[in-house]
Structures are given as structure tokens and as C-alpha cells.
Design an enzyme around this catalytic site. Sequence first.
Site, PDB file in Angstrom:
ATOM      1  N   ARG A 222      19.226  67.515  24.827  1.00 47.00           N
ATOM      2  CA  ARG A 222      19.317  66.202  24.164  1.00 47.00           C
ATOM      3  C   ARG A 222      17.954  65.790  23.598  1.00 47.00           C
ATOM      4  O   ARG A 222      17.883  65.194  22.518  1.00 47.00           O
ATOM      5  CB  ARG A 222      19.827  65.162  25.174  1.00 47.00           C
ATOM      6  CG  ARG A 222      19.860  63.755  24.608  1.00 47.00           C
ATOM      7  CD  ARG A 222      20.588  62.807  25.540  1.00 47.00           C
ATOM      8  NE  ARG A 222      20.488  61.426  25.108  1.00 47.00           N
ATOM      9  CZ  ARG A 222      20.875  60.388  25.820  1.00 47.00           C
ATOM     10  NH1 ARG A 222      21.424  60.574  27.011  1.00 47.00           N
ATOM     11  NH2 ARG A 222      20.749  59.155  25.366  1.00 47.00           N
TER      12      ARG A 222
ATOM     13  N   CYS B 118      35.617  56.423  26.038  1.00 41.42           N
ATOM     14  CA  CYS B 118      34.266  55.914  25.827  1.00 41.42           C
ATOM     15  C   CYS B 118      34.173  54.528  26.438  1.00 41.42           C
ATOM     16  O   CYS B 118      35.179  53.817  26.534  1.00 41.42           O
ATOM     17  CB  CYS B 118      34.008  55.850  24.327  1.00 41.42           C
ATOM     18  SG  CYS B 118      32.383  55.234  23.926  1.00 41.42           S
TER      19      CYS B 118
ATOM     20  N   HIS C 176      32.426  55.757  18.589  1.00 44.07           N
ATOM     21  CA  HIS C 176      31.112  55.274  18.181  1.00 44.07           C
ATOM     22  C   HIS C 176      31.126  54.798  16.723  1.00 44.07           C
ATOM     23  O   HIS C 176      30.086  54.745  16.057  1.00 44.07           O
ATOM     24  CB  HIS C 176      30.013  56.324  18.437  1.00 44.07           C
ATOM     25  CG  HIS C 176      29.729  56.493  19.910  1.00 44.07           C
ATOM     26  ND1 HIS C 176      28.788  57.340  20.406  1.00 44.07           N
ATOM     27  CD2 HIS C 176      30.282  55.906  21.001  1.00 44.07           C
ATOM     28  CE1 HIS C 176      28.766  57.269  21.733  1.00 44.07           C
ATOM     29  NE2 HIS C 176      29.680  56.407  22.120  1.00 44.07           N
TER      30      HIS C 176
ATOM     31  N   TYR D 131      26.903  51.140  17.792  1.00 45.98           N
ATOM     32  CA  TYR D 131      26.482  52.331  17.039  1.00 45.98           C
ATOM     33  C   TYR D 131      26.486  52.103  15.525  1.00 45.98           C
ATOM     34  O   TYR D 131      25.872  52.876  14.784  1.00 45.98           O
ATOM     35  CB  TYR D 131      27.360  53.538  17.393  1.00 45.98           C
ATOM     36  CG  TYR D 131      27.005  54.116  18.748  1.00 45.98           C
ATOM     37  CD1 TYR D 131      26.088  55.152  18.863  1.00 45.98           C
ATOM     38  CD2 TYR D 131      27.555  53.596  19.919  1.00 45.98           C
ATOM     39  CE1 TYR D 131      25.740  55.665  20.102  1.00 45.98           C
ATOM     40  CE2 TYR D 131      27.209  54.102  21.165  1.00 45.98           C
ATOM     41  CZ  TYR D 131      26.309  55.132  21.246  1.00 45.98           C
ATOM     42  OH  TYR D 131      25.950  55.633  22.474  1.00 45.98           O
TER      43      TYR D 131
END
Length: 437
Positions: free
Chosen positions: A95, A171, A201, A255
Site C-alpha cells: 500500500r 464497505c 467509494h 471519497y
Amino acid sequence: MDGLKIVTIGGGSSYTPELVEGFIKRHKELPVRELWLVDIEAGKHKLEVVGDLAKRMVKKAGVPMEIHTTLDRREALKGADFVTTQLRVGLLDARIKDERIPLSHGVIGQETNGAGGMFKAFRTIPVILDIDKDMAELCPDAWLINFTNPAGIVTEALLRHGRNKKVIGLCNVPIGMEMAVAKMCNVEHERVRMDFAGLNHMVYGLNIYVDGKRVNEEIIQTISEGKVDGIVKNIKDFEWTPEFIKALGVMPCPYHKYYYQSKNMLEDELKEFAKGETRAEVVKRLEEDLFKLYDDPNLDIKPPQLEKRGGAYYSDAACRLINSIYNDKKDIQAVNTINNGAIADLPAESAVEISCIITKDGPKPINIGKLPVQINGLIQQIKSFERTVVEAAISGDYNLALLALTINPLVADEKMAKILLDELLEAHKEYLPQFNK
Ligand code: G6P
């Protein structure tokens, strides 16, 4: 045998205590008999630490739930009722590369969006499809509930290329948006209902109700005054321009700031990049602290420090979903599932994030018809990106990967896309065998 067998792949994750807490809280309604935490060799130590904490939590709560830890995924999957996936191929170091490499070229670097999100999908999709294959053989009736990011793209891959059709992507953003609305209106979460539609997102709250009364205008007004606390801890709270948010007329998710406030977000990320404090680097330190806490034999609850993570409350979403399927509750929750015409403008066979009625046969999307014109364009563009990413992830086709990254609005430049693609393919090559054939 009575009770459910749940298998959590990526069980050594620092988020697992959330899940354990969620099952303990609901044990009367949702009798989990066995929880199997599965991990890989590289995650063995974390798995042991988390497994021991889970055992202490269950003991303290006095619920008859067995905790098993194993590195043998196939052994764990046998006869499972629900399988949850929360894995991170390449761990947090991967990441860090997803975030830092794009930023080193002045492009947004984020775990689930843009170039970083695409590479997380490339590393994850083959592994998830492998799990799907094992499930078809070892627990063909089980539900697969995936939290692994990018959850929308992973769901798209499973729906189009998987064997198991009982797949749901989940989510914490929708539940976080509901909780934010509850706070704005000073009411309990249960009194809020929202019609969500879009992609993971990239989801919007189209209609917002409190006790059945539509409160969109009040909420948009409150958002325009900047009175919204962080919905997720990993995204900065830049305020929206009042005129913009009023014209948008629906509630964006956190997001969306990467798309509607790209410049602010990039400037901020570049400052973090310079200090060695990109989100992944911060999370790596946070995780080290969390694991020190988990290792304390006197700890037998979920420590409050876990709420500093962006995925806080995901277990409420997960356990609420499993509970509603198991008990055929027919309540409404937003999940990632097959569109089946619920959003008229998107392919029927694609994954969408949408409010659904949750039944024993899974989520039934609530039909919303056409998307409002002001959000349709961006959603279409991201869905094109997602579909191209899925095909590139499976085929390992370089040209498709380049195409996907170029049509992503956070890159939107073929020359830059090629630079990022080449550098990220090299950086992650040990996890991308499909591109190294
Ligand atoms: C948000 C997202 C999750 C993501 C998390 C990252 O809540 O909805 O999909 O996993 O943030 O949080 P972190 O603490 O790892 O940055």
C-alpha cells in the site's frame, strides 16, 4: 449441528477484534458456533496475537463461540456458512508503494482510487478468484462477503468471472454516511434511512429520510455550512463550496473529494508524502501500536484505539448484513451487488453499491431508475475504468492496463499513465504473476 460456521480470510488483520465484538453483541440472534481465522505464513504472528485476543474477548463475554486459527484455508472452508475476506496482498508495504509512487510523479496516490486502487485490484483479484474456486468445491452454499479493497472492483470481478453467485461486497462508507446524518439531525441512527446509489467509494445519498420524512434540503444546508465531522478517519475534512453542494443536490461520499477537490487533496497528500506520512505510512505505525495492545494478556475487549482506523464500524455493517441474511430480516442496507437493472444507466451484470432489501436469498436492490444527470457522467467513467481493470487483472494484458489508467480521471494522461504503470508493475512484480508471463 446448531449455529453457524464463519470463516474470515485475512483473519490476522488488526480489524478482526471489531468483527469478533460484532458477533458477540449479536450472539442471541446470530449464533456463531465457530469462527475460523485464516491467514498466510507471513501473517502467522499477527494471526496468533489476534486469535488469542479473540479467545479472551469471547471468554469475557461468556458466549459459546469457538475461535480457530489456521494457515490452511481449504481446511477452514469446509462446510462454512459465511466466508468473509479482508486480506491485503503484499501487506501494508504494498500500500505504501501504491500511494508513494504516484505521488512521486505529482499524481494522487490512494489505496482504492486511481493508480493505487488499480494495482491493489491487480494484486487482489487473482487471489479472490482462487478463494471463490475453493468455495465452489468446499462450501458451495456459503455466502462470500468481501471487504477487501477495492471492494467494488473485486465484486465486479467475482460477478463476471467467479463461480459462486452468492457474493456481496461491503464497505463502511454508507453506514458512516447514515451515522453522520443521524448526528447532524441529533437522532438515533435507526431513525435514518437513505437511498444510496452509485459505485463503491463513489456512492451518493440520493434521498435522505428521518422517521420517513425526506430531509435532503436540511442535510445539504448543514453540509454547505461545513458542519460535518469526518465520516471516515482516513479522508481529510475539506469543506464543500456551498454553491457547489447545493447544485449537486445529493449527498456525496468522502471519497468524492478526490474527484471534486482533486487539487486540494493532491496538495495535502504531497505534504504528507514529503514528511513520510502518507496514510499507509501512518497506518503502519498505528498497526504496530495496536498489535502491542492486542498482545497484552490482560486485554479482553476491542481497544478504542481501533476507531482511529478508516474502517471503523465495518463490523457493524458486516454483522448486520450476516444477521439479516440469516434471519431473513428484509431490512434495508447498502451493499455492492449485481445491478440487475436497478440503476437503469449501468450494465445489468455489473456491481453497483446500492440500497437493498436484505433477505435470506441475499440483497434485492431497490430500483432507482435513471441516475441524476449531474452524477451520471462520473459514475459511467469510473465503471468503464473498473471493468477495464478487471479484464486487465485477469488477462495480465499490458495494453488494457494502460487503457484503464488513462481513462481514470485521476490520471487522465496516457504518457503519465505509462510512467506510473511501468514503475508500479516493477515495484509489485512479485505479486503480479499474470503480468510476468
Ligand atoms: C475507509 C474505507 C475502507 C478503507 C478504510 C481505510 O473507511 O471505506 O474501505 O479500508 O477507510 O482505512 P485506513 O485506516 O486503513 O486508512
